[in-house]
Design a protein around this motif. Structure first.
Motif, PDB file in Angstrom:
ATOM      1  N   SER A 177      21.165 -13.894  -9.900  1.00  0.00           N
ATOM      2  CA  SER A 177      20.517 -12.586  -9.831  1.00  0.00           C
ATOM      3  C   SER A 177      20.531 -12.056  -8.396  1.00  0.00           C
ATOM      4  O   SER A 177      20.858 -10.899  -8.145  1.00  0.00           O
ATOM      5  CB  SER A 177      19.054 -12.724 -10.262  1.00  0.00           C
ATOM      6  OG  SER A 177      18.818 -12.050 -11.439  1.00  0.00           O
ATOM      7  N   PHE A 178      20.157 -12.928  -7.479  1.00  0.00           N
ATOM      8  CA  PHE A 178      20.077 -12.517  -6.078  1.00  0.00           C
ATOM      9  C   PHE A 178      21.447 -12.129  -5.530  1.00  0.00           C
ATOM     10  O   PHE A 178      21.608 -11.063  -4.921  1.00  0.00           O
ATOM     11  CB  PHE A 178      19.465 -13.646  -5.236  1.00  0.00           C
ATOM     12  CG  PHE A 178      19.448 -13.341  -3.771  1.00  0.00           C
ATOM     13  CD1 PHE A 178      18.549 -12.420  -3.256  1.00  0.00           C
ATOM     14  CD2 PHE A 178      20.342 -13.954  -2.905  1.00  0.00           C
ATOM     15  CE1 PHE A 178      18.542 -12.117  -1.906  1.00  0.00           C
ATOM     16  CE2 PHE A 178      20.343 -13.645  -1.555  1.00  0.00           C
ATOM     17  CZ  PHE A 178      19.440 -12.727  -1.055  1.00  0.00           C
ATOM     18  N   VAL A 179      22.438 -12.989  -5.761  1.00  0.00           N
ATOM     19  CA  VAL A 179      23.778 -12.705  -5.217  1.00  0.00           C
ATOM     20  C   VAL A 179      24.338 -11.436  -5.868  1.00  0.00           C
ATOM     21  O   VAL A 179      24.922 -10.579  -5.191  1.00  0.00           O
ATOM     22  CB  VAL A 179      24.710 -13.927  -5.406  1.00  0.00           C
ATOM     23  CG1 VAL A 179      26.145 -13.575  -5.040  1.00  0.00           C
ATOM     24  CG2 VAL A 179      24.218 -15.098  -4.562  1.00  0.00           C
ATOM     25  N   GLY A 180      24.125 -11.297  -7.180  1.00  0.00           N
ATOM     26  CA  GLY A 180      24.567 -10.075  -7.863  1.00  0.00           C
ATOM     27  C   GLY A 180      23.909  -8.838  -7.273  1.00  0.00           C
ATOM     28  O   GLY A 180      24.546  -7.797  -7.098  1.00  0.00           O
ATOM     29  N   ALA A 181      22.622  -8.957  -6.933  1.00  0.00           N
ATOM     30  CA  ALA A 181      21.910  -7.811  -6.359  1.00  0.00           C
ATOM     31  C   ALA A 181      22.423  -7.490  -4.955  1.00  0.00           C
ATOM     32  O   ALA A 181      22.601  -6.321  -4.597  1.00  0.00           O
ATOM     33  CB  ALA A 181      20.409  -8.098  -6.321  1.00  0.00           C
TER      34      ALA A 181
END
Ligand SMILES: Nc1nc2c(c(=O)[nH]1)N[C@H]1C(S)=C(S)[C@@H](COP(=O)(O)OP(=O)(O)OC[C@H]3O[C@@H](n4cnc5c(N)ncnc54)[C@H](O)[C@@H]3O)O[C@H]1N2
Ligand code: MOO
Length: 305
Positions: A204-208
């Motif tokens: 989620s974080f890397v995608g964001a």
């Protein structure tokens, strides 16, 4: 304004007045204590360029330049929806099979940091009707961006895309050759930009970082749309990469020669928040990148604080 013919100011502390005569105890250098017209800016100077956020100081400058208003983008509005029957709010007493919801807090802070206003719609169970209801709440709130987390993959309970499709989303893409974050999805629901992030917290974080940050910056007319990629020295051997671009969580330091050094954290599993918390950067490995020995060159993206 100086009187006609004068070019210098002598301060009263070194001046003595006797009727119409003034004597100075110190000689004033020509031009002393005079601020020349145009020293700060002149008619026609362009000091505030488009494409970057207005700073606090910019506002004073704009006012001083006599602009009663300046054209600017409004803050984008972002709705967050976390999906997952297993999720419980922090502070609860998680039972067997339950996971403490963490993604929303990180995403809200990241979106706000990037200038957005956030509408956190909380946790939604893995049911089509509940997911559709959350999507409708986001649309009714006229958000610019809808970010979902979880339910992005191919499991029976991964129904985010079904719900969005039922509501009329035009899918732009689903699944990206990257790690972590492979099941990431992007589309449009009328005027709303939709970003479906995987549930694993690091995914989620890397995608964001890679997709939400550029989207929010673009919506605000910024010209620095993507986070900068910098060269660094790899502190450890890096294995040859497979077909997915890899984003290794890494700490940064500076060696005695002043070079930036990136040390990947030990465990790169996409569920782990403790190593993510230690990391300062993502070490980016292109698909099919060759092995790099310790001391070789690599590329890093510094993480927002
Ligand atoms: N057959 C396949 N299975 C999976 C694939 C695949 O290609 N084929 N891809 C894997 C990858 S890679 C990822 S990433 C995951 C992501 O899938 P989902 O988005 O459907 O994720 P969930 O199952 O909903 O959650 C995964 C994991 O993360 C936890 N989670 C979810 N939401 C939150 C939250 N808000 N805060 C904290 N933790 C959260 C969830 O409980 C799970 O443990 O799919 C693989 N499977
Ligand atoms: O891409 Mo998944 O995000 O590796 O765990």
């Amino acid at each position: 304004m100086l009187p006609e013919g004068a070019d210098t100011v002598v301060i009263q502390e070194v001046s003595a007045r006797d009727g119409d005569r003034v004597t100075f105890s110190t000689a004033g250098a020509p031009g002393r204590h005079v601020r020349r017209r145009g020293r700060d800016f002149s008619e026609g100077d362009v000091l505030l360029r488009r494409g970057r956020p207005l700073t606090i100081r910019d506002l004073a400058l704009a006012a001083a330049m006599n602009h009663a208003s300046v054209p600017a983008y409004r803050r984008p509005r972002v709705a967050l929806v976390a999906t997952g029957d297993e999720l419980v709010a922090p502070g609860a007493d998680p039972g067997p099979g339950q996971i403490v919801h963490s993604n929303g807090f990180m995403l809200a802070a990241l979106a706000r940091r990037e200038g957005a206003e956030v509408l956190d719609l909380g946790i939604v169970p893995d049911r089509l009707d509940e997911t559709v209801a959350a999507i409708r709440r986001a649309r009714a709130a006229a958000v610019d961006v809808l970010v979902t987390t979880g339910g992005a993959s191919v499991g029976d309970y991964d129904m985010v895309q079904d719900a969005l499709t039922a509501e009329g989303m035009a899918l732009a893409f689903w699944k990206v050759a990257m790690r972590p974050g492979k099941p990431l999805m992007s589309g449009r629901l009328g005027p709303v930009h939709v970003l479906g992030l995987p549930g694993n917290p690091v995914s989620s974080f890397v995608g964001a970082v890679l997709f939400l940050v550029p989207l929010l910056r673009r919506l605000q007319g910024r010209d620095d749309v993507t986070l900068a990629v910098e060269p660094a020295v790899a502190a450890r051997d890096l294995k040859p990469n497979d077909e997915r671009a890899d984003h290794l969580r890494a700490t940064l330091s500076v060696d005695p020669e002043g070079r930036l050094v990136a040390t990947p954290v030990g465990d790169q599993d996409s569920s782990l928040l403790a190593p993510l918390g230690l990391a300062d950067a993502l070490l980016v490995r292109e698909p099919h990148a060759a092995a790099v020995p310790a001391g070789g060159l690599c590329r890093v993206i510094r993480l927002p604080a």
